[in-house]
Design a protein around this motif. Structure first.
Motif, PDB file in Angstrom:
ATOM      1  N   LEU A  14       0.801  -1.214   0.000  1.00 49.34           N
ATOM      2  CA  LEU A  14       0.000   0.000   0.000  1.00 49.34           C
ATOM      3  C   LEU A  14       0.844   1.279   0.000  1.00 49.34           C
ATOM      4  O   LEU A  14       0.310   2.377  -0.158  1.00 49.34           O
ATOM      5  CB  LEU A  14      -0.912   0.024   1.241  1.00 49.34           C
ATOM      6  N   LEU A  18      -1.434   4.574  -3.731  1.00 51.01           N
ATOM      7  CA  LEU A  18      -2.510   4.360  -4.684  1.00 51.01           C
ATOM      8  C   LEU A  18      -3.595   3.478  -4.086  1.00 51.01           C
ATOM      9  O   LEU A  18      -3.374   2.801  -3.070  1.00 51.01           O
ATOM     10  CB  LEU A  18      -1.959   3.717  -5.963  1.00 51.01           C
ATOM     11  N   CYS A  19      -4.750   3.489  -4.706  1.00 45.18           N
ATOM     12  CA  CYS A  19      -5.838   2.617  -4.262  1.00 45.18           C
ATOM     13  C   CYS A  19      -5.638   1.218  -4.842  1.00 45.18           C
ATOM     14  O   CYS A  19      -5.386   1.053  -6.043  1.00 45.18           O
ATOM     15  CB  CYS A  19      -7.179   3.187  -4.710  1.00 45.18           C
ATOM     16  N   HIS A  20      -5.723   0.216  -3.986  1.00 40.60           N
ATOM     17  CA  HIS A  20      -5.585  -1.182  -4.396  1.00 40.60           C
ATOM     18  C   HIS A  20      -6.865  -1.923  -4.056  1.00 40.60           C
ATOM     19  O   HIS A  20      -7.354  -1.819  -2.922  1.00 40.60           O
ATOM     20  CB  HIS A  20      -4.407  -1.844  -3.682  1.00 40.60           C
ATOM     21  N   ARG A  59      -6.372   2.474   0.463  1.00 42.48           N
ATOM     22  CA  ARG A  59      -5.295   3.406   0.111  1.00 42.48           C
ATOM     23  C   ARG A  59      -4.627   3.888   1.386  1.00 42.48           C
ATOM     24  O   ARG A  59      -5.294   4.268   2.348  1.00 42.48           O
ATOM     25  CB  ARG A  59      -5.852   4.597  -0.665  1.00 42.48           C
ATOM     26  N   CYS A  61      -3.006   6.579   3.478  1.00 44.40           N
ATOM     27  CA  CYS A  61      -3.142   8.038   3.423  1.00 44.40           C
ATOM     28  C   CYS A  61      -1.801   8.756   3.401  1.00 44.40           C
ATOM     29  O   CYS A  61      -1.642   9.755   2.693  1.00 44.40           O
ATOM     30  CB  CYS A  61      -3.975   8.522   4.614  1.00 44.40           C
TER      31      CYS A  61
END
Length: 333
Positions: A14, A18-20, A59, A61
């Motif tokens: 993570l 990025l969003c996973h 994601r 932060c």
């Protein structure tokens, strides 16, 4: 505290910010979707802020610049080979670790032993207070220093360490840094760092100082909600990104210089400089002690052994000891 290695593997995935998707994370870690949610809960226990995106993705932060032993040592400019540096992901307390090693007689007097951790489950401050800091949010480390002196000769040691921290922060263009007696580092009257010094001595022999330091670098939202005093961090006050590896190397270098000078000359050598950094110098304060009444006076420097001096109606008095707290009577001066 138990270290969940799978949770740390998830954190690495993570760390790009990025969003996973949950499915992708489960595939990369060869585990179930349910396990991903469990691992995210484990990371929350390390006070890491992870955002749930559309209920099917995560994601990080605040991506972490990881501490790296080789990088830290590369920024130590004074005999880096003397340093025995151990880096942990999670530990109960860096001070506790070194104190336990001393008790076992497991430390080499010829080395400078340093313990650094990304997260402390039981970080300690002065008077048993808890030091709140999330995984990768700060610098949490302890150094053990060997003195050919008795305990009575080490008065003012934590104040000298405060000077070393101020010097390094100023060298990194951090402005308005001050010290609050006896062991807090402030910026604009908000706490940025703290020092905890614990002394151990051999019978009729030398003395060991375990010097613990915590510096707020980039605090997570979950940590900020647990702090019950005015505080700040380097990300809020610095004009540029502070590399934790470089900062720690600089601090360890400066600590060695200050500790060598302290061993040679004592706190008297640092007294004038320390007073110039003191946040409450010349201000009227209440001085609180668990063993006596509140004393009101105007701060007038410190003694040669680091005791705080107050001008009171009864005359100039000095106070020392771990149970004394200084608070400003007026915040708008």
């Amino acid at each position: 505290m138990y270290v969940n290695l799978r949770a740390l593997q998830l954190l690495v995935l993570l760390n790009d910010g990025l969003c996973h998707s949950v499915n992708t994370l489960a595939k990369n870690l060869a585990c179930s979707i349910k396990s991903i949610y469990f691992l995210v809960d484990q990371l929350h226990k390390y006070r890491i802020d992870i955002e749930n995106i559309n209920e099917d993705g995560f994601r990080l932060c605040n991506p972490i610049i990881w501490l790296n032993k080789d990088l830290i040592l590369s920024h130590i400019s004074v005999l880096p080979e003397r340093f025995d540096l151990k880096l942990f992901d999670v530990i109960d307390s860096t001070n506790n670790y070194l104190l336990q090693q001393l008790k076992r007689n497991a430390l080499n007097k010829g080395n400078v032993h340093v313990i650094v951790s990304e997260f402390q489950s039981s970080g300690r401050g002065r008077e048993g207070h808890i030091w709140e800091c999330g995984f990768g949010n700060g610098l949490m480390f302890s150094m053990c220093w060997y003195f050919e002196k008795s305990v009575s000769d080490l008065s003012g040691l934590s104040l000298a360490i405060g000077i070393a921290i101020v010097r390094v922060l100023k060298a990194n263009s951090i402005q308005n840094i001050q010290i609050k007696w006896p062991n807090d580092i402030l910026c604009e009257n908000q706490k940025l760092a703290g020092i905890l010094t614990e002394i151990r001595s051999e019978m009729h022999g030398p003395t060991y100082a375990v010097i613990g330091v915590g510096i707020n670098c980039n605090l997570s939202k979950s940590v900020k909600t647990h702090i019950n005093q005015e505080f700040t961090d380097l990300s809020s006050i610095a004009s540029h990104l502070i590399d934790r590896n470089q900062l720690l190397g600089q601090l360890l270098t400066e600590f060695c210089q200050v500790l060598n000078d302290f061993e040679s000359y004592g706190f008297t050598y640092f007294k004038k400089e320390w007073i110039s950094y003191h946040s409450y110098e010349g201000r009227e304060v209440d001085l609180k002690s668990t063993s006596g009444p509140i004393v009101t006076g105007i701060i007038d420097g410190v003694t040669s052994d680091g005791a705080i001096c107050l001008l009171t109606p009864e005359g100039k008095k000095s106070f020392s000891g771990g149970s004394i707290f200084v608070r400003p009577r007026y915040t708008n001066v």
